[in-house]
Design a protein around this motif. Structure first.
Motif, PDB file in Angstrom:
ATOM      1  N   SER A   1       1.844   0.750  15.048  1.00  0.00           N
ATOM      2  CA  SER A   1       0.988  -0.318  14.512  1.00  0.00           C
ATOM      3  C   SER A   1       0.025   0.212  13.446  1.00  0.00           C
ATOM      4  N   ARG A   2       0.498   1.112  12.649  1.00  0.00           N
ATOM      5  CA  ARG A   2      -0.371   1.600  11.573  1.00  0.00           C
ATOM      6  C   ARG A   2      -0.151   0.803  10.300  1.00  0.00           C
ATOM      7  N   ASP A   3      -0.909  -0.279  10.201  1.00  0.00           N
ATOM      8  CA  ASP A   3      -0.794  -1.040   8.971  1.00  0.00           C
ATOM      9  C   ASP A   3      -2.161  -1.596   8.619  1.00  0.00           C
ATOM     10  N   LEU A   4      -2.267  -2.168   7.448  1.00  0.00           N
ATOM     11  CA  LEU A   4      -3.556  -2.676   7.004  1.00  0.00           C
ATOM     12  C   LEU A   4      -3.556  -4.194   7.026  1.00  0.00           C
ATOM     13  N   LYS A   5      -3.280  -4.715   8.215  1.00  0.00           N
ATOM     14  CA  LYS A   5      -3.313  -6.161   8.343  1.00  0.00           C
ATOM     15  C   LYS A   5      -4.573  -6.572   9.081  1.00  0.00           C
TER      16      LYS A   5
ATOM     17  N   HIS B   1       0.795  -1.220   0.000  1.00  0.00           N
ATOM     18  CA  HIS B   1       0.000   0.000   0.000  1.00  0.00           C
ATOM     19  C   HIS B   1       0.832   1.276   0.000  1.00  0.00           C
ATOM     20  N   GLY B   2       2.131   1.132   0.032  1.00  0.00           N
ATOM     21  CA  GLY B   2       2.953   2.332   0.143  1.00  0.00           C
ATOM     22  C   GLY B   2       2.991   2.792   1.591  1.00  0.00           C
ATOM     23  N   GLU B   3       3.727   3.855   1.856  1.00  0.00           N
ATOM     24  CA  GLU B   3       3.906   4.281   3.246  1.00  0.00           C
ATOM     25  C   GLU B   3       2.993   5.437   3.621  1.00  0.00           C
ATOM     26  N   TRP B   4       2.575   6.210   2.611  1.00  0.00           N
ATOM     27  CA  TRP B   4       1.906   7.468   2.913  1.00  0.00           C
ATOM     28  C   TRP B   4       0.601   7.318   3.664  1.00  0.00           C
ATOM     29  N   TYR B   5      -0.075   6.151   3.448  1.00  0.00           N
ATOM     30  CA  TYR B   5      -1.395   6.014   4.059  1.00  0.00           C
ATOM     31  C   TYR B   5      -1.309   5.986   5.584  1.00  0.00           C
TER      32      TYR B   5
END
Lengths: 515, 308
Positions: free
Chosen positions: A43-47, A28-32
């Motif tokens: 823990s900002r990830d889309l898992k 997703h790239g880093e910017w999101y």
């Protein structure tokens, strides 16, 4: 909203694209990450966060178990959480969750932990290490003893801070060891970690561990505790190749140790963890270098566990296990595969049913339902919601309920069409008249969800809370998709000449009266 | 138009026919409570290596008797699964037990292990009862508010609660019977299912009531009984279709979902079916019986018999 509204349709399409973007697993790239401002930075990830029952792991509820006369302060719970967190981090468990529950309880969640028994041992034990004077006798390994301790338990000082704080008071508590001032070699200089302490493991009197509750021996005088230890690690005995725990002492500890060992050559210095003897070696010569080793009948894991406990200090208060739950990874994987399959079959059945029964509106409701699924899953990822088996069940159930609002609307629409209204006005009436009962019935479901959530999160029944949360999210999202999205789509197609025949709406096969 | 309302006593009788055996079982045998409510340990192991020893309850019981307690309940599931229920096991004792079992049967995998202490289990039980009571009161309050325009709005709340208690009685009664027959256990998930059934039951009832609310205003002067019948028939398609879609998804979960949630799904299936039945055949009929004074007459007759 009566006529075609391109703006609403564009909004729906954009939302669908955003949901798809969140849902799909790709880089997703880093910017999101900056968009996920409500989550802690690390823990900002889309898992998808899987619960313990899905990926396997362990959940333990702990409560202080104070000895007689010991008073628990709320600081102690905080300190205990710090110690447990450090120990668990040292175990290398990823994404462990340690939190205070209620007044004085600590909930520990260890996802994917491989050896739950060892984990409980490592973080659940008080971890009070003592070196006691047992005089002329070697005490068999495993024996329960009482010690004079430093005021009975490890409540002097804050053990959690042992790694950083300067050595403090307890030195004065060993009155017989008058400091000689004979400075020992600085510990920072000790490079070769091994072979310093005189540890010849005493031959145990009985071949196996005495697990029976023999009355505790003692009290023995405590010479030194784990507070005086600077660091500890696992090593191997050079001759026997058995795992041992090597330690280096802080300067005051080194002083006590040097002093005591030089005056008591030939006597036994017994090492005790949580009042149980680990090993009882004889002092062969004075130990001045400020480092040593402990040998016992260690396995690799138990040596690791002890070294972790020494490194991060003793718990300020003994803890007891109120409840614990372990789920093996096999069972977890099995469950997730099966419920995913069930979910797909469930959705498929509903989609076919809607299409057969409601035809064109059914098709639009299905599109809204697919968007519903995408949105809910995206919310699960964004919040994040920990997905448990019950949570998935809540989601699957909400699929069935998600079409309810549409069913209500379409049934109403059919009635109006049968009563001779035009398509547009039947549609408007359908949405308007159905709204009250959709609102009232869903609010009652949300009330139940709120009570379930409260019940689940206050009484450690995390599965219940997870179920309530996913169901509530499902209800809210379904209100949006079944009303706004379906209406937008319908607004867009209803004027088309292709679908003028009322057959498309599941009402007989005549043309719209007004058309 | 189908006349549902006038046959109300038949439908009440069907409900009683289902509920009474369950309640009888509940009163005489009670429920099989899981360790979440009674405290204890549940250990589930899978034997994964091939030894010549086949699993036998007696052997496992003997080993468990040495390490934990002789009154542990042992179950063998399939060819390779051991389930042991006991009073709360100590960590050390559990490890020792597994070591002994491995000595007998070869390598095992721990599928799950759960221990609940007495303090926690008491709290959970208390909280569960409170949650059900609280949910009922909140829903009663909500319906009374939502129906404030209709004459005697609290009647709608009470009727919805009675229909809901009907579903609770069906589910708990069946759970008691299934407990006798198939060792069906009440756990935290059962409570979740029960509360969901409560939510669904009221959800379903409100849809019918909403239609009555609308028709009462629209058809002033019409007999209450026929307004209610009208409303039920008008919402019948929707009631059946919604129940059907929910049951479809639940059936999929029941057939293909994991074994661990099978009881949960079964509870939901029973409860949701019952919830639909009661919303169509009981809830609105209670309103009619109440309106026509049958309820009062019934109680007067009861009292008359008591004094006679």
């Amino acid at each position: 909203m009566n006529q075609r509204s391109p703006r609403a349709l564009i909004a729906v399409l954009l939302l669908a694209a955003a949901a798809l973007w969140v849902d799909l697993d790709f880089s997703h790239g880093e910017w999101y990450k900056s968009l996920l401002f409500w989550r802690p930075a690390e823990s900002r990830d889309l898992k998808v966060v899987l619960g313990l029952d899905l990926q396997g792991g362990q959940e333990v509820l702990l409560q202080p178990d104070p000895g007689p006369g010991q008073i628990i302060k709320s600081d102690d719970i905080v300190a205990a959480i710090v110690v447990i967190t450090k120990r668990i981090n040292a175990l290398g468990v990823a994404e462990a969750l340690i939190q205070k529950v209620g007044l004085d309880r600590i909930a520990v969640q260890l996802p994917g932990v491989k050896d739950p028994d060892q984990a409980i041992k490592t973080f659940g034990q008080t971890g009070l290490l003592e070196f006691i004077d047992t005089g002329e006798v070697s005490v068999p390994e495993g024996t329960l003893v009482t010690t004079t301790g430093f005021s009975g338990s490890a409540d002097s000082g804050t053990p959690a801070a042992s790694a950083t704080s300067a050595p403090t008071t307890p030195a004065t508590r060993a009155p017989t060891l008058s400091p000689t001032g004979a400075a020992t070699t600085p510990l920072s200089g000790t490079t070769g970690v091994t072979a310093t302490a005189s540890v010849t493991p005493s031959a145990p009197l009985s071949p196996t561990l005495p697990l029976t509750q023999t009355p505790a021996l003692g009290p023995y005088r405590t010479i030194m505790t784990g507070i005086h230890i600077e660091s500890a690690q696992v090593g191997f005995d050079q001759t026997t190749n058995e795992p041992i725990v090597q330690f280096t002492l802080k300067s005051d500890g080194a002083r006590i140790f040097a002093d005591y060992t030089s005056k008591n050559v030939g006597r036994y210095l017994t090492i005790v963890l949580d009042k149980r003897v680990i090993s009882s070696p004889r002092i062969q010569s004075a130990i001045l270098q400020g480092s040593g080793q402990i040998s016992g009948n260690f396995t690799r894991d138990s040596a690791e566990s002890l070294s972790v406990q020494i490194r991060y200090g003793a718990l300020p208060v003994p803890l007891k296990i109120l409840s614990s739950r372990t789920v093996g990874p096999t069972l977890g994987q099995d469950s997730i595969n099966k419920s995913l399959l069930a979910g797909l079959i469930g959705i498929g059945a509903v989609v076919i049913f809607m299409l057969l029964y409601y035809r064109l509106p059914g098709l639009l409701a299905n599109l809204a339902l697919i968007l519903y699924g995408g949105l809910v899953f995206a919310i699960f990822k964004l919040l994040p919601v920990t997905l448990t088996l019950a949570g998935i069940a809540g989601f699957v159930l909400s699929i069935g309920m998600a079409v309810d609002a549409n069913v209500l609307i379409f049934e109403r629409m059919k009635e109006e069409l049968r009563a001779g209204r035009s398509l547009r006005s039947a549609m408007r009436a359908g949405f308007e008249r159905a709204w009250l009962s959709i609102r009232d019935s869903n609010i009652s479901s949300l009330i139940t969800c709120a009570i379930l959530f409260w019940f689940g999160s206050n009484f450690g029944a995390s599965i219940v809370a997870g179920f309530a949360l996913t169901l509530a999210i499902g209800i809210l999202v379904s209100l949006f998709t079944a009303i706004f999205v379906t209406r937008t789509l319908m607004n867009f197609v209803i004027d088309s000449e292709l679908v003028k025949n009322l057959w498309w709406y599941g009402v007989g096969s005549s043309n719209e009266p007004g058309a | 138009m189908i006349d549902i309302v006038s046959k109300r006593y038949w439908f009440f009788a069907v409900s009683l026919l289902v509920i009474l055996p369950g309640l009888y079982s509940l009163a005489t045998a009670g429920l099989k409570l899981s360790i979440a409510f009674t405290s204890g340990s549940l250990l589930e192991l899978r034997v994964n290596s091939v030894t010549n020893q086949t699993l036998a309850v007696a052997d496992v019981r003997r080993i468990a008797g040495e390490r934990i307690s002789s009154d542990a309940v042992i179950q063998i599931g399939g060819a390779d699964t051991i389930i042991i229920r006991s009073k709360p096991m100590k960590q050390d004792d559990k490890v020792a037990l597994v070591v002994d079992l491995e000595a007998m049967y070869g390598k095992t995998t721990e599928l799950s292990f759960e221990t609940v202490g007495a303090e926690v289990s008491q709290e959970v039980t208390g909280a569960a009862v409170n949650a059900v009571i609280l949910a009922s009161l909140a829903i009663l309050a909500w319906i009374t508010v939502a129906f404030y325009r209709v004459p005697k709005p609290y009647r709608y709340g009470v009727a919805a609660i009675i229909a809901m208690l009907h579903d609770v009685a069906v589910v708990i009664g069946m759970a008691s019977i299934l407990g006798q027959l198939f060792n069906f256990e009440i756990d935290a998930l059962f409570l979740t299912a029960l509360l969901t059934v409560i939510g669904f039951s009221v959800h379903d009832t409100i849809v019918v009531f909403d239609r009555i609310r609308e028709n009462v205003v629209r058809h002033r002067g019409m007999a209450y009984e026929s307004i209610v019948n009208h409303s039920i028939v008008q919402t019948l398609d929707r009631s059946i279709n919604t129940t059907l879609t929910v049951l479809l998804t639940l059936f999929a979960l029941w057939l293909f979902g994991g074994i661990t949630i099978r009881n949960f799904v079964l509870t939901l299936l029973l409860g949701i079916f019952s919830g639909s039945y009661s919303s169509i055949f009981n809830a609105a009929q209670i309103l009619v019986a109440w309106e026509s004074g049958e309820v009062g007459r019934f109680f007067r007759r009861l009292r008359g018999q008591a004094t006679a």
